[in-house]
Design an enzyme around this catalytic site. Sequence first.
Site, mmCIF file in Angstrom:
data_model
loop_
_atom_site.group_PDB
_atom_site.id
_atom_site.type_symbol
_atom_site.label_atom_id
_atom_site.label_comp_id
_atom_site.label_asym_id
_atom_site.label_seq_id
_atom_site.Cartn_x
_atom_site.Cartn_y
_atom_site.Cartn_z
ATOM 1 C CG HIS A 34 -0.168 -0.971 -0.496
ATOM 2 N ND1 HIS A 34 1.122 -0.117 -1.041
ATOM 3 C CD2 HIS A 34 0.075 -2.066 -0.659
ATOM 4 C CE1 HIS A 34 1.551 -1.005 -2.087
ATOM 5 N NE2 HIS A 34 0.790 -2.169 -2.065
ATOM 6 C CG HIS A 37 -2.172 0.172 -4.540
ATOM 7 N ND1 HIS A 37 -2.214 -0.431 -3.726
ATOM 8 C CD2 HIS A 37 -2.020 -0.047 -5.937
ATOM 9 C CE1 HIS A 37 -2.030 -1.561 -3.939
ATOM 10 N NE2 HIS A 37 -2.276 -1.847 -5.300
ATOM 11 C CB VAL A 176 6.041 2.952 -0.996
ATOM 12 C CG1 VAL A 176 5.854 3.501 -0.226
ATOM 13 C CG2 VAL A 176 5.982 4.020 -2.793
#
Length: 295
Positions: A34, A37, A176
């Site tokens: 996602h 990463h 994130v």
Amino acid sequence: MQIIRRKAALRAFTQAWRRAGGTIGVVPTMGALHAGHLSLVEAARAGTDHVIVTLFVNPRQFNNPEDLAKYPRTEESDAEKLAPFGVDVLYIPEPEEIYPGGFATNVSVSGVSDGLCGATRPGHFDGVATVVTKLLLQTDADRAFFGEKDYQQLQVVKRLATDLDLKTEIVGCPTVREGDGLAMSSRNLRLGIGPRETAPVIARVLTGAADIIARGGNVLKALDTASEALLAAGFDSIDYLELRSDPDLQLMTKADRPARLFLAAWLDGVRLIDNLPVSAPRKVETSEDQPLESA
Ligand code: PAF
């Protein structure tokens, strides 16, 4: 991007890069990639000449066989997601490249591994430490990039790299989040529609508790209130919600040094984790702090 499954083939690449004087960055993953990463890949791209992404669903770090069986395996779409990011090699080792027959070595880090996920998922960090040691050695990396979402894992990996004199510098990168605050995780894919709407309560509740503690509020009371809010929102149970020192992860009941809040909670049969830094309490001015009027 080359897809490689054998460590001998990987070595041919890393040796050629070394001969040409290039540096190597690695992003270890278990796939189901996602944006979190991909931000690590971008950091690796910016910080090193050659980037290897590893994809290996490591059975040794799953203490629950059902969790391992349910872990998403999305190799093809992972490779597609990486394509625009300038990755040199996607290393998807065959299981025997990591755990050859007769494998009998365990890397175990004490201290930072002991509480939090180490206490609630026995054996998990031995599995992580063992596989990460192997991946850092196999990729010959100068720098390895890990997300702060797994903050305890980051500290475990830093510790093992220092203790075992590995040459790899361990780089932590910010968590994130989705637009609604939920920390990105491959596990989010397993949430049903309703629970997915509930999940961002984690970020709101942690931010509220961190703010109270940063203003000098009572730590245990702030944690109790946060737990109650999570359960009231529909979370099934809470594995832990704790204030821990940063970076040595000692349990704290007073925020008198750098600290973080850590949470693991179950929602819809999915275990979600998150953590947030807590700044030192602001000093509340009291009448005793006022300068004395000269008589
Ligand atoms: O964070 C992960 O995805 C895994 O724990 C890691 C570091 C790739 C080791 O298997």
